[in-house]
Write a protein that holds these residues in place. Structure first.
Motif, PDB file in Angstrom:
ATOM      1  N   MET A  85       0.858  -1.190   0.000  1.00 17.84           N
ATOM      2  CA  MET A  85       0.000   0.000   0.000  1.00 17.84           C
ATOM      3  C   MET A  85       0.894   1.240   0.000  1.00 17.84           C
ATOM      4  SD  MET A  85      -1.337   0.092   3.960  1.00 17.84           S
ATOM      5  CE  MET A  85      -1.168   1.780   4.491  1.00 17.84           C
ATOM      6  N   GLN A  86       0.301   2.356  -0.350  1.00 15.80           N
ATOM      7  CA  GLN A  86       1.032   3.626  -0.368  1.00 15.80           C
ATOM      8  C   GLN A  86       1.497   3.979   1.032  1.00 15.80           C
ATOM      9  OE1 GLN A  86      -0.673   7.071  -2.565  1.00 15.80           O
ATOM     10  NE2 GLN A  86      -0.651   8.079  -0.584  1.00 15.80           N
ATOM     11  N   SER A  87       2.716   4.473   1.127  1.00 14.80           N
ATOM     12  CA  SER A  87       3.240   4.899   2.421  1.00 14.80           C
ATOM     13  C   SER A  87       2.402   6.044   2.973  1.00 14.80           C
ATOM     14  CB  SER A  87       4.689   5.364   2.261  1.00 14.80           C
ATOM     15  OG  SER A  87       5.130   6.012   3.437  1.00 14.80           O
ATOM     16  N   PRO A  88       2.048   5.997   4.248  1.00 15.29           N
ATOM     17  CA  PRO A  88       1.312   7.111   4.853  1.00 15.29           C
ATOM     18  C   PRO A  88       2.103   8.423   4.782  1.00 15.29           C
ATOM     19  CG  PRO A  88       1.348   5.223   6.337  1.00 15.29           C
ATOM     20  CD  PRO A  88       2.244   4.892   5.187  1.00 15.29           C
ATOM     21  N   TYR A  89       3.419   8.320   4.717  1.00 15.70           N
ATOM     22  CA  TYR A  89       4.247   9.520   4.611  1.00 15.70           C
ATOM     23  C   TYR A  89       3.991  10.279   3.309  1.00 15.70           C
ATOM     24  CZ  TYR A  89       7.088   7.834   8.532  1.00 15.70           C
ATOM     25  OH  TYR A  89       7.529   7.414   9.751  1.00 15.70           O
ATOM     26  N   LEU A  90       3.612   9.550   2.262  1.00  9.75           N
ATOM     27  CA  LEU A  90       3.374  10.201   0.974  1.00  9.75           C
ATOM     28  C   LEU A  90       2.181  11.156   1.047  1.00  9.75           C
ATOM     29  CD1 LEU A  90       4.396  10.411  -1.884  1.00  9.75           C
ATOM     30  CD2 LEU A  90       2.938   8.476  -2.491  1.00  9.75           C
ATOM     31  N   ALA A  91       1.112  10.742   1.706  1.00  9.67           N
ATOM     32  CA  ALA A  91      -0.066  11.618   1.856  1.00  9.67           C
ATOM     33  C   ALA A  91       0.290  12.845   2.691  1.00  9.67           C
ATOM     34  CB  ALA A  91      -1.214  10.856   2.504  1.00  9.67           C
ATOM     35  N   ILE A  92       1.098  12.656   3.730  1.00  7.87           N
ATOM     36  CA  ILE A  92       1.523  13.793   4.562  1.00  7.87           C
ATOM     37  C   ILE A  92       2.360  14.759   3.745  1.00  7.87           C
ATOM     38  CG2 ILE A  92       2.926  14.467   6.553  1.00  7.87           C
ATOM     39  CD1 ILE A  92       2.116  11.708   7.806  1.00  7.87           C
ATOM     40  N   ALA A  93       3.328  14.229   2.995  1.00 10.30           N
ATOM     41  CA  ALA A  93       4.198  15.076   2.176  1.00 10.30           C
ATOM     42  C   ALA A  93       3.380  15.860   1.154  1.00 10.30           C
ATOM     43  CB  ALA A  93       5.267  14.237   1.476  1.00 10.30           C
ATOM     44  N   ASN A  94       2.442  15.201   0.489  1.00 12.55           N
ATOM     45  CA  ASN A  94       1.625  15.877  -0.525  1.00 12.55           C
ATOM     46  C   ASN A  94       0.781  16.985   0.078  1.00 12.55           C
ATOM     47  OD1 ASN A  94       2.638  14.302  -2.600  1.00 12.55           O
ATOM     48  ND2 ASN A  94       0.982  12.819  -2.504  1.00 12.55           N
ATOM     49  N   LYS A  95       0.168  16.735   1.233  1.00  8.83           N
ATOM     50  CA  LYS A  95      -0.678  17.748   1.883  1.00  8.83           C
ATOM     51  C   LYS A  95       0.162  18.946   2.334  1.00  8.83           C
ATOM     52  CE  LYS A  95      -4.473  19.410   3.464  1.00  8.83           C
ATOM     53  NZ  LYS A  95      -5.479  19.915   2.540  1.00  8.83           N
ATOM     54  N   GLN A  96       1.322  18.681   2.927  1.00  3.71           N
ATOM     55  CA  GLN A  96       2.176  19.778   3.386  1.00  3.71           C
ATOM     56  C   GLN A  96       2.717  20.584   2.206  1.00  3.71           C
ATOM     57  OE1 GLN A  96       1.978  20.529   6.590  1.00  3.71           O
ATOM     58  NE2 GLN A  96       0.707  18.697   6.651  1.00  3.71           N
ATOM     59  N   ALA A  97       2.979  19.922   1.087  1.00  2.00           N
ATOM     60  CA  ALA A  97       3.426  20.642  -0.117  1.00  2.00           C
ATOM     61  C   ALA A  97       2.338  21.609  -0.585  1.00  2.00           C
ATOM     62  CB  ALA A  97       3.798  19.657  -1.224  1.00  2.00           C
ATOM     63  N   GLN A  98       1.083  21.182  -0.534  1.00  2.00           N
ATOM     64  CA  GLN A  98      -0.022  22.071  -0.912  1.00  2.00           C
ATOM     65  C   GLN A  98      -0.112  23.267   0.026  1.00  2.00           C
ATOM     66  OE1 GLN A  98      -3.429  19.488  -0.766  1.00  2.00           O
ATOM     67  NE2 GLN A  98      -3.200  18.829  -2.892  1.00  2.00           N
ATOM     68  N   ILE A  99      -0.013  23.014   1.318  1.00  2.00           N
ATOM     69  CA  ILE A  99      -0.090  24.088   2.310  1.00  2.00           C
ATOM     70  C   ILE A  99       1.072  25.065   2.126  1.00  2.00           C
ATOM     71  CG2 ILE A  99       0.104  24.596   4.788  1.00  2.00           C
ATOM     72  CD1 ILE A  99      -1.400  21.895   5.248  1.00  2.00           C
ATOM     73  N   MET A 100       2.269  24.519   1.940  1.00  2.00           N
ATOM     74  CA  MET A 100       3.456  25.364   1.737  1.00  2.00           C
ATOM     75  C   MET A 100       3.292  26.243   0.499  1.00  2.00           C
ATOM     76  SD  MET A 100       6.614  22.755   2.476  1.00  2.00           S
ATOM     77  CE  MET A 100       7.770  23.827   1.649  1.00  2.00           C
ATOM     78  N   THR A 101       2.799  25.652  -0.575  1.00  2.83           N
ATOM     79  CA  THR A 101       2.648  26.401  -1.826  1.00  2.83           C
ATOM     80  C   THR A 101       1.659  27.548  -1.670  1.00  2.83           C
ATOM     81  OG1 THR A 101       3.199  24.440  -3.120  1.00  2.83           O
ATOM     82  CG2 THR A 101       2.051  26.216  -4.275  1.00  2.83           C
ATOM     83  N   LYS A 102       0.523  27.293  -1.034  1.00  4.37           N
ATOM     84  CA  LYS A 102      -0.464  28.368  -0.826  1.00  4.37           C
ATOM     85  C   LYS A 102       0.122  29.498   0.009  1.00  4.37           C
ATOM     86  CE  LYS A 102      -4.721  25.742  -1.323  1.00  4.37           C
ATOM     87  NZ  LYS A 102      -5.932  25.250  -0.674  1.00  4.37           N
ATOM     88  N   ALA A 103       0.797  29.151   1.097  1.00  3.67           N
ATOM     89  CA  ALA A 103       1.396  30.181   1.953  1.00  3.67           C
ATOM     90  C   ALA A 103       2.531  30.896   1.223  1.00  3.67           C
ATOM     91  CB  ALA A 103       1.902  29.558   3.256  1.00  3.67           C
ATOM     92  N   ALA A 104       3.321  30.149   0.453  1.00  4.90           N
ATOM     93  CA  ALA A 104       4.430  30.750  -0.294  1.00  4.90           C
ATOM     94  C   ALA A 104       3.920  31.774  -1.302  1.00  4.90           C
ATOM     95  CB  ALA A 104       5.242  29.660  -0.995  1.00  4.90           C
ATOM     96  N   ILE A 105       2.830  31.463  -1.964  1.00  2.00           N
ATOM     97  CA  ILE A 105       2.252  32.401  -2.937  1.00  2.00           C
ATOM     98  C   ILE A 105       1.792  33.674  -2.227  1.00  2.00           C
ATOM     99  CG2 ILE A 105       0.265  32.763  -4.469  1.00  2.00           C
ATOM    100  CD1 ILE A 105       0.614  29.762  -5.278  1.00  2.00           C
TER     101      ILE A 105
END
Length: 136
Positions: A85-105
């Motif tokens: 199954m997909q690593s749970p870390y992958l979902a965390i990394a993807n969500k944090q990347a989205q949050i970082m991108t919104k704040a960075a913009i």
């Protein structure tokens, strides 16, 4: 930037940010300091603290998740069935990347958002000639 869309009366928040909040983990504090070192000197103000907090904490969690992916790989075995199954870390990394991108913009940290920022180089107290920008 089009001169006719320049807001010459844009409010300028007071106070510069310096140190990260005490509650933040060390990784988030390091991201905070990195952002302040790399950003133009007057870009981030005290009023922007919450957005910078979100970005710094998301950056820390993103790095932790990437480290987890590095240890486990993209796939892990399901606890009871052993099925990959997909690593749970992958979902965390993807969500944090989205949050970082919104704040960075919001803070002008991305190349595209940075290109929309203009820092006036007029001296304090100098009169603005609005026609100069329009007529040239």
């Amino acid at each position: 930037m089009q001169p006719c869309r320049t807001n010459y009366h844009e409010p300028v928040p007071e106070g510069l940010l310096v140190e990260p909040p005490d509650y933040m983990p060390e990784g988030a504090k390091a991201a905070w300091r990195y952002a302040l070192e790399c950003a133009p000197p007057t870009l981030i103000r005290k009023l922007d603290m919450s957005v910078l907090e979100i970005w710094a904490c998301a950056a820390d969690l993103y790095r932790q998740a990437q480290a987890g992916i590095g240890k486990t790989g993209l796939l892990v075995k399901a606890p009871h069935s052993g099925v990959p199954m997909q690593s749970p870390y992958l979902a965390i990394a993807n969500k944090q990347a989205q949050i970082m991108t919104k704040a960075a913009i919001e803070m002008g940290f991305t190349p595209a958002s940075r290109s929309r920022i203009s820092i006036p180089n007029e001296r304090p107290g100098e009169e603005l000639d609005l026609w100069e920008d329009i007529v040239g």
